[in-house]
Design a protein around this motif. Structure first.
Motif, mmCIF file in Angstrom:
data_model
loop_
_atom_site.group_PDB
_atom_site.id
_atom_site.type_symbol
_atom_site.label_atom_id
_atom_site.label_comp_id
_atom_site.label_asym_id
_atom_site.label_seq_id
_atom_site.Cartn_x
_atom_site.Cartn_y
_atom_site.Cartn_z
ATOM 1 N N SER A 30 0.807 -1.218 0.000
ATOM 2 C CA SER A 30 0.000 0.000 0.000
ATOM 3 C C SER A 30 0.837 1.264 0.000
ATOM 4 N N GLY A 31 2.114 1.160 0.267
ATOM 5 C CA GLY A 31 2.958 2.345 0.292
ATOM 6 C C GLY A 31 3.514 2.740 -1.066
ATOM 7 N N TYR A 32 3.209 1.953 -2.072
ATOM 8 C CA TYR A 32 3.831 2.139 -3.372
ATOM 9 C C TYR A 32 2.857 2.659 -4.427
ATOM 10 N N ALA A 33 3.318 3.633 -5.189
ATOM 11 C CA ALA A 33 2.631 3.991 -6.423
ATOM 12 C C ALA A 33 2.953 2.918 -7.452
ATOM 13 N N MET A 34 1.961 2.585 -8.271
ATOM 14 C CA MET A 34 2.121 1.512 -9.246
ATOM 15 C C MET A 34 1.873 2.037 -10.657
ATOM 16 N N ALA A 35 2.477 1.381 -11.615
ATOM 17 C CA ALA A 35 2.296 1.812 -13.000
ATOM 18 C C ALA A 35 2.422 0.626 -13.948
ATOM 19 N N TRP A 36 1.803 0.780 -15.087
ATOM 20 C CA TRP A 36 1.957 -0.156 -16.202
ATOM 21 C C TRP A 36 2.691 0.561 -17.334
ATOM 22 N N PHE A 37 3.649 -0.137 -17.886
ATOM 23 C CA PHE A 37 4.345 0.297 -19.093
ATOM 24 C C PHE A 37 4.215 -0.821 -20.128
ATOM 25 N N TYR A 94 3.533 -6.082 -21.613
ATOM 26 C CA TYR A 94 3.092 -5.138 -20.587
ATOM 27 C C TYR A 94 3.804 -5.442 -19.275
ATOM 28 N N TYR A 95 4.381 -4.402 -18.703
ATOM 29 C CA TYR A 95 5.153 -4.524 -17.482
ATOM 30 C C TYR A 95 4.488 -3.761 -16.341
ATOM 31 N N CYS A 96 4.469 -4.395 -15.197
ATOM 32 C CA CYS A 96 4.023 -3.759 -13.963
ATOM 33 C C CYS A 96 5.246 -3.202 -13.245
ATOM 34 N N SER A 97 5.085 -2.050 -12.598
ATOM 35 C CA SER A 97 6.214 -1.445 -11.905
ATOM 36 C C SER A 97 5.745 -0.747 -10.635
ATOM 37 N N ALA A 98 6.689 -0.485 -9.742
ATOM 38 C CA ALA A 98 6.359 0.097 -8.440
ATOM 39 C C ALA A 98 7.428 1.088 -8.006
ATOM 40 N N ARG A 99 6.993 2.081 -7.237
ATOM 41 C CA ARG A 99 7.934 3.029 -6.655
ATOM 42 C C ARG A 99 7.309 3.623 -5.401
ATOM 43 N N LEU A 100 8.160 4.007 -4.473
ATOM 44 C CA LEU A 100 7.681 4.759 -3.316
ATOM 45 C C LEU A 100 7.438 6.193 -3.749
ATOM 46 N N GLY A 101 6.459 6.828 -3.170
ATOM 47 C CA GLY A 101 6.225 8.227 -3.469
ATOM 48 C C GLY A 101 5.112 8.435 -4.472
ATOM 49 N N LEU A 108 12.309 5.498 -15.832
ATOM 50 C CA LEU A 108 13.502 5.608 -14.999
ATOM 51 C C LEU A 108 13.155 5.891 -13.545
ATOM 52 N N GLY A 109 11.952 6.365 -13.306
ATOM 53 C CA GLY A 109 11.543 6.675 -11.949
ATOM 54 C C GLY A 109 10.999 5.496 -11.173
ATOM 55 N N MET A 110 10.833 4.368 -11.850
ATOM 56 C CA MET A 110 10.268 3.195 -11.192
ATOM 57 C C MET A 110 11.390 2.347 -10.605
ATOM 58 N N ALA A 111 11.150 1.811 -9.397
ATOM 59 C CA ALA A 111 12.201 1.084 -8.690
ATOM 60 C C ALA A 111 12.139 -0.429 -8.920
ATOM 61 N N TYR A 112 10.945 -0.952 -9.118
ATOM 62 C CA TYR A 112 10.770 -2.404 -9.239
ATOM 63 C C TYR A 112 9.947 -2.720 -10.479
ATOM 64 N N TRP A 113 10.302 -3.861 -11.097
ATOM 65 C CA TRP A 113 9.642 -4.267 -12.333
ATOM 66 C C TRP A 113 9.311 -5.747 -12.309
ATOM 67 N N GLY A 114 8.182 -6.085 -12.924
ATOM 68 C CA GLY A 114 7.899 -7.474 -13.195
ATOM 69 C C GLY A 114 8.553 -7.899 -14.494
ATOM 70 N N LYS A 115 8.346 -9.160 -14.873
ATOM 71 C CA LYS A 115 8.975 -9.689 -16.081
ATOM 72 C C LYS A 115 8.118 -9.489 -17.308
ATOM 73 N N GLY A 116 6.892 -9.074 -17.130
ATOM 74 C CA GLY A 116 6.042 -8.740 -18.255
ATOM 75 C C GLY A 116 5.098 -9.850 -18.672
ATOM 76 N N THR A 117 4.023 -9.444 -19.335
ATOM 77 C CA THR A 117 3.065 -10.376 -19.906
ATOM 78 C C THR A 117 2.717 -9.879 -21.309
ATOM 79 N N LEU A 118 2.659 -10.807 -22.258
ATOM 80 C CA LEU A 118 2.473 -10.442 -23.658
ATOM 81 C C LEU A 118 0.994 -10.306 -23.990
ATOM 82 N N VAL A 119 0.669 -9.187 -24.609
ATOM 83 C CA VAL A 119 -0.678 -8.951 -25.132
ATOM 84 C C VAL A 119 -0.580 -8.829 -26.645
#
Length: 123
Positions: A30-37, A94-101, A108-119
């Protein structure tokens, strides 16, 4: 450390829908902002959507506005990307990513990444 695992990718016809999921483990989700790239073959990774730690703020790339919806369930440590009215140009990993803040649209602002899923969206 935060571990991210994406799922839900696959092959769909143009106009169809898919829902991607990203399960997080490790530190308090819950402390992390999340994003999809996403990254299409031969192209750079690009921002798709982001959501703040509490879900109160979201941001979308212009190319997906009105078609994609990002959401999260902090009780399940999961973030989702509902994709409707899919187009062939949405084909990518498609990659999921996470960062504090706060939310960022910059990879470049994301700290953690998944391995991705193909669409893959067929015409």
């Amino acid at each position: 450390q935060v571990q991210l695992i994406e799922s839900g990718g696959g092959l769909v016809q143009a106009g169809g829908s898919l829902r991607l999921s990203c399960a997080a483990s490790g530190r308090t989700f819950s402390g992390y902002a999340m994003a999809w790239f996403r990254q299409a073959p031969g192209k750079e990774r690009e921002f798709v959507a982001a959501i703040s730690w509490n879900g109160g703020s979201t941001r979308y790339a212009d190319s997906v506005k009105g078609r994609f919806t990002i959401s999260r369930d902090n009780a399940k440590n999961t973030v989702y990307l509902q994709m409707n009215s899919l187009k062939p140009e949405d084909t990518a990993v498609y990659y999921c990513s996470a960062r504090l803040g706060t939310i960022t649209t910059m990879a470049l602002g994301m700290a953690y990444w998944g391995k991705g899923t193909l669409v893959t969206v067929s015409s």
